[in-house]
Motif scaffolding. Structure first.
Motif, PDB file in Angstrom:
ATOM      1  N   HIS A  96       1.117  -1.134   0.071  1.00  0.00           N
ATOM      2  CA  HIS A  96      -0.156  -0.180  -0.251  1.00  0.00           C
ATOM      3  C   HIS A  96       0.774   1.437   0.064  1.00  0.00           C
ATOM      4  O   HIS A  96       1.999   1.263   0.552  1.00  0.00           O
ATOM      5  CB  HIS A  96      -0.901   0.068   1.331  1.00  0.00           C
ATOM      6  CG  HIS A  96      -1.945  -1.313   1.133  1.00  0.00           C
ATOM      7  ND1 HIS A  96      -3.094  -1.242   0.615  1.00  0.00           N
ATOM      8  CD2 HIS A  96      -1.794  -2.431   1.931  1.00  0.00           C
ATOM      9  CE1 HIS A  96      -3.774  -2.379   0.839  1.00  0.00           C
ATOM     10  NE2 HIS A  96      -2.773  -2.994   1.608  1.00  0.00           N
ATOM     11  N   ALA A  97       0.493   2.355  -0.369  1.00  0.00           N
ATOM     12  CA  ALA A  97       1.176   3.499  -0.779  1.00  0.00           C
ATOM     13  C   ALA A  97       1.323   4.152   0.821  1.00  0.00           C
ATOM     14  O   ALA A  97       2.399   4.577   0.862  1.00  0.00           O
ATOM     15  CB  ALA A  97       0.453   4.543  -1.700  1.00  0.00           C
ATOM     16  N   ARG A  98       0.138   4.095   1.802  1.00  0.00           N
ATOM     17  CA  ARG A  98       0.312   4.797   2.950  1.00  0.00           C
ATOM     18  C   ARG A  98      -0.500   3.764   3.914  1.00  0.00           C
ATOM     19  O   ARG A  98      -1.273   3.008   3.365  1.00  0.00           O
ATOM     20  CB  ARG A  98      -0.587   6.180   2.811  1.00  0.00           C
ATOM     21  CG  ARG A  98       0.374   7.064   2.117  1.00  0.00           C
ATOM     22  CD  ARG A  98      -0.563   8.334   1.838  1.00  0.00           C
ATOM     23  NE  ARG A  98      -1.663   8.164   1.006  1.00  0.00           N
ATOM     24  CZ  ARG A  98      -1.690   8.023  -0.243  1.00  0.00           C
ATOM     25  NH1 ARG A  98      -0.681   8.297  -0.974  1.00  0.00           N
ATOM     26  NH2 ARG A  98      -2.652   8.059  -0.903  1.00  0.00           N
ATOM     27  N   VAL A  99      -0.014   3.881   5.001  1.00  0.00           N
ATOM     28  CA  VAL A  99      -0.893   3.342   6.177  1.00  0.00           C
ATOM     29  C   VAL A  99      -1.168   4.468   7.228  1.00  0.00           C
ATOM     30  O   VAL A  99      -0.545   5.566   7.701  1.00  0.00           O
ATOM     31  CB  VAL A  99       0.175   2.442   7.125  1.00  0.00           C
ATOM     32  CG1 VAL A  99      -0.603   1.687   8.123  1.00  0.00           C
ATOM     33  CG2 VAL A  99       0.743   1.344   6.288  1.00  0.00           C
ATOM     34  N   TYR A 100      -2.537   4.401   7.481  1.00  0.00           N
ATOM     35  CA  TYR A 100      -3.169   5.458   8.431  1.00  0.00           C
ATOM     36  C   TYR A 100      -3.391   4.924   9.630  1.00  0.00           C
ATOM     37  O   TYR A 100      -3.605   3.873   9.799  1.00  0.00           O
ATOM     38  CB  TYR A 100      -4.269   5.947   7.510  1.00  0.00           C
ATOM     39  CG  TYR A 100      -4.206   6.873   6.607  1.00  0.00           C
ATOM     40  CD1 TYR A 100      -3.844   8.196   6.598  1.00  0.00           C
ATOM     41  CD2 TYR A 100      -4.251   6.420   5.246  1.00  0.00           C
ATOM     42  CE1 TYR A 100      -3.688   9.324   5.699  1.00  0.00           C
ATOM     43  CE2 TYR A 100      -4.160   7.313   3.865  1.00  0.00           C
ATOM     44  CZ  TYR A 100      -3.969   8.460   4.334  1.00  0.00           C
ATOM     45  OH  TYR A 100      -3.578   9.385   3.212  1.00  0.00           O
ATOM     46  N   LEU A 101      -3.829   5.747  10.649  1.00  0.00           N
ATOM     47  CA  LEU A 101      -4.267   5.359  11.923  1.00  0.00           C
ATOM     48  C   LEU A 101      -4.819   6.616  12.687  1.00  0.00           C
ATOM     49  O   LEU A 101      -4.496   7.820  12.185  1.00  0.00           O
ATOM     50  CB  LEU A 101      -3.250   4.761  12.739  1.00  0.00           C
ATOM     51  CG  LEU A 101      -2.008   5.456  13.268  1.00  0.00           C
ATOM     52  CD1 LEU A 101      -2.351   6.136  14.585  1.00  0.00           C
ATOM     53  CD2 LEU A 101      -0.767   4.615  13.513  1.00  0.00           C
ATOM     54  N   TRP A 102      -5.859   6.416  13.486  1.00  0.00           N
ATOM     55  CA  TRP A 102      -6.372   7.284  14.249  1.00  0.00           C
ATOM     56  C   TRP A 102      -6.103   7.235  15.678  1.00  0.00           C
ATOM     57  O   TRP A 102      -6.139   6.000  16.132  1.00  0.00           O
ATOM     58  CB  TRP A 102      -7.886   7.394  13.854  1.00  0.00           C
ATOM     59  CG  TRP A 102      -8.427   7.878  12.760  1.00  0.00           C
ATOM     60  CD1 TRP A 102      -8.571   7.105  11.620  1.00  0.00           C
ATOM     61  CD2 TRP A 102      -8.585   9.297  12.147  1.00  0.00           C
ATOM     62  NE1 TRP A 102      -9.005   7.827  10.508  1.00  0.00           N
ATOM     63  CE2 TRP A 102      -8.994   9.252  10.690  1.00  0.00           C
ATOM     64  CE3 TRP A 102      -8.454  10.593  12.877  1.00  0.00           C
ATOM     65  CZ2 TRP A 102      -9.335  10.203  10.197  1.00  0.00           C
ATOM     66  CZ3 TRP A 102      -8.974  11.488  12.080  1.00  0.00           C
ATOM     67  CH2 TRP A 102      -9.180  11.627  10.549  1.00  0.00           C
ATOM     68  N   VAL A 103      -5.647   8.136  16.286  1.00  0.00           N
ATOM     69  CA  VAL A 103      -5.229   7.987  17.856  1.00  0.00           C
ATOM     70  C   VAL A 103      -6.189   9.505  18.550  1.00  0.00           C
ATOM     71  O   VAL A 103      -6.030  10.309  17.870  1.00  0.00           O
ATOM     72  CB  VAL A 103      -3.746   8.071  17.976  1.00  0.00           C
ATOM     73  CG1 VAL A 103      -3.258   9.438  17.336  1.00  0.00           C
ATOM     74  CG2 VAL A 103      -3.551   7.995  19.292  1.00  0.00           C
ATOM     75  N   LEU A 104      -6.388   9.323  19.987  1.00  0.00           N
ATOM     76  CA  LEU A 104      -6.902  10.425  20.683  1.00  0.00           C
ATOM     77  C   LEU A 104      -5.984  11.347  20.540  1.00  0.00           C
ATOM     78  O   LEU A 104      -4.786  11.116  20.739  1.00  0.00           O
ATOM     79  CB  LEU A 104      -7.409   9.861  21.770  1.00  0.00           C
ATOM     80  CG  LEU A 104      -8.407   8.985  21.957  1.00  0.00           C
ATOM     81  CD1 LEU A 104      -8.818   8.652  23.401  1.00  0.00           C
ATOM     82  CD2 LEU A 104      -9.679   9.270  21.277  1.00  0.00           C
ATOM     83  N   LYS A 105      -6.483  12.608  20.231  1.00  0.00           N
ATOM     84  CA  LYS A 105      -5.559  13.641  20.321  1.00  0.00           C
ATOM     85  C   LYS A 105      -4.823  13.924  21.539  1.00  0.00           C
ATOM     86  O   LYS A 105      -3.713  14.308  21.693  1.00  0.00           O
ATOM     87  CB  LYS A 105      -6.536  15.186  20.112  1.00  0.00           C
ATOM     88  CG  LYS A 105      -5.664  16.423  20.029  1.00  0.00           C
ATOM     89  CD  LYS A 105      -6.695  17.274  19.477  1.00  0.00           C
ATOM     90  CE  LYS A 105      -5.820  18.516  18.769  1.00  0.00           C
ATOM     91  NZ  LYS A 105      -6.554  19.885  18.568  1.00  0.00           N
ATOM     92  N   GLU A 106      -5.415  13.642  22.603  1.00  0.00           N
ATOM     93  CA  GLU A 106      -4.641  13.871  24.057  1.00  0.00           C
ATOM     94  C   GLU A 106      -3.953  12.693  24.702  1.00  0.00           C
ATOM     95  O   GLU A 106      -3.488  12.694  25.565  1.00  0.00           O
ATOM     96  CB  GLU A 106      -5.825  13.989  24.872  1.00  0.00           C
ATOM     97  CG  GLU A 106      -6.566  15.472  24.801  1.00  0.00           C
ATOM     98  CD  GLU A 106      -5.541  16.543  24.731  1.00  0.00           C
ATOM     99  OE1 GLU A 106      -4.706  16.718  25.274  1.00  0.00           O
ATOM    100  OE2 GLU A 106      -5.817  17.595  23.779  1.00  0.00           O
ATOM    101  N   VAL A 143     -13.816  13.674  22.744  1.00  0.00           N
ATOM    102  CA  VAL A 143     -12.436  13.137  22.564  1.00  0.00           C
ATOM    103  C   VAL A 143     -12.123  13.007  21.443  1.00  0.00           C
ATOM    104  O   VAL A 143     -11.843  11.992  20.789  1.00  0.00           O
ATOM    105  CB  VAL A 143     -12.448  11.688  23.214  1.00  0.00           C
ATOM    106  CG1 VAL A 143     -12.406  11.992  24.782  1.00  0.00           C
ATOM    107  CG2 VAL A 143     -13.508  10.736  22.823  1.00  0.00           C
ATOM    108  N   PRO A 144     -11.609  14.117  20.593  1.00  0.00           N
ATOM    109  CA  PRO A 144     -11.122  14.401  19.233  1.00  0.00           C
ATOM    110  C   PRO A 144      -9.900  13.305  18.965  1.00  0.00           C
ATOM    111  O   PRO A 144      -9.137  13.166  19.821  1.00  0.00           O
ATOM    112  CB  PRO A 144     -10.836  15.889  18.863  1.00  0.00           C
ATOM    113  CG  PRO A 144     -10.540  16.290  20.441  1.00  0.00           C
ATOM    114  CD  PRO A 144     -11.280  15.599  21.202  1.00  0.00           C
ATOM    115  N   GLU A 145      -9.876  12.910  17.855  1.00  0.00           N
ATOM    116  CA  GLU A 145      -8.893  11.912  17.264  1.00  0.00           C
ATOM    117  C   GLU A 145      -8.152  12.753  16.158  1.00  0.00           C
ATOM    118  O   GLU A 145      -8.849  13.567  15.412  1.00  0.00           O
ATOM    119  CB  GLU A 145      -9.515  10.672  16.555  1.00  0.00           C
ATOM    120  CG  GLU A 145     -10.081   9.721  17.712  1.00  0.00           C
ATOM    121  CD  GLU A 145     -10.646   8.449  16.974  1.00  0.00           C
ATOM    122  OE1 GLU A 145     -10.308   7.427  17.295  1.00  0.00           O
ATOM    123  OE2 GLU A 145     -11.436   8.656  15.898  1.00  0.00           O
TER     124      GLU A 145
END
Length: 187
Positions: A134-144, A173-175
């Motif tokens: 894959h060209a990229r790997v993404y992930l989401w993490v809690l901002k804090e 609780v934004p990511e």
């Protein structure tokens, strides 16, 4: 993949083995995931929500998804001395309902007693190897979640400016989104 256990904090521990998750692993994976949420998100999410998480309910959902084929999700476990000590899941990047050609790390959790022993890094390394096409790997993490953000940054991920609102029991609780090219070596 086997982790070289001759260096660092895990020097006297049995070697680490990363393998695909099996149906029989669901209870232990759910225990690691739920306890991981309760540990990592303490102070970041409402405590009543965290206290209400159920290993049994999570395991039942996990078994159902596993038996349904997993919808393209690859789940891995890290095993040391015959005991599962970590879990990761990855698959196609989810941009709303649209599937892109990119990959996404959906989750990575390590049993609290094994934090800092290389389990998380070994799981992440295996995920990146499996996502090499894959060209990229993404992930989401809690901002804090400073600890998780630091872990991903050390591994070569960088926040790309995208944020997503996330709410738990009425509390925001934004990511933030992180991205990495799978072939890039970490610092």
């Amino acid at each position: 993949m086997n982790e070289d256990s001759s260096h660092g904090p895990a020097a006297h521990a049995p070697s680490l083995r990363i393998r695909p998750m099996a149906l029989a692993d669901c209870d232990r994976v759910s225990e690691i995931r739920v306890r991981g949420w309760q540990y990592a998100y303490r102070g970041l999410m409402p405590q009543p929500f965290l206290d209400g998480l159920s290993v049994e309910r999570d395991a039942e959902r996990r078994r159902t998804r596993f038996l349904d084929g997993g919808d393209g999700v690859t789940e891995l476990v890290a095993e040391r001395g015959g005991t599962i000590v970590g879990w990761a899941a990855h698959g196609p990047y989810r941009d709303g309902e649209v599937r892109t050609g990119d990959a996404e790390l959906y989750a990575i959790y390590v049993a609290a007693a094994h934090l800092g022993t290389g389990v998380g890094r070994a799981l992440l390394t295996t995920v990146l190897e499996q996502c090499a096409g894959h060209a990229r790997v993404y992930l989401w993490v809690l901002k804090e979640n400073a600890r998780a953000r630091r872990f991903y940054e050390i591994a070569g991920f960088a926040a790309d400016g995208a944020e997503e609102p996330y709410e738990v029991d009425g509390v925001p609780v934004p990511e933030v989104r992180y991205v990495r090219e799978p072939g890039v070596t970490s610092a």
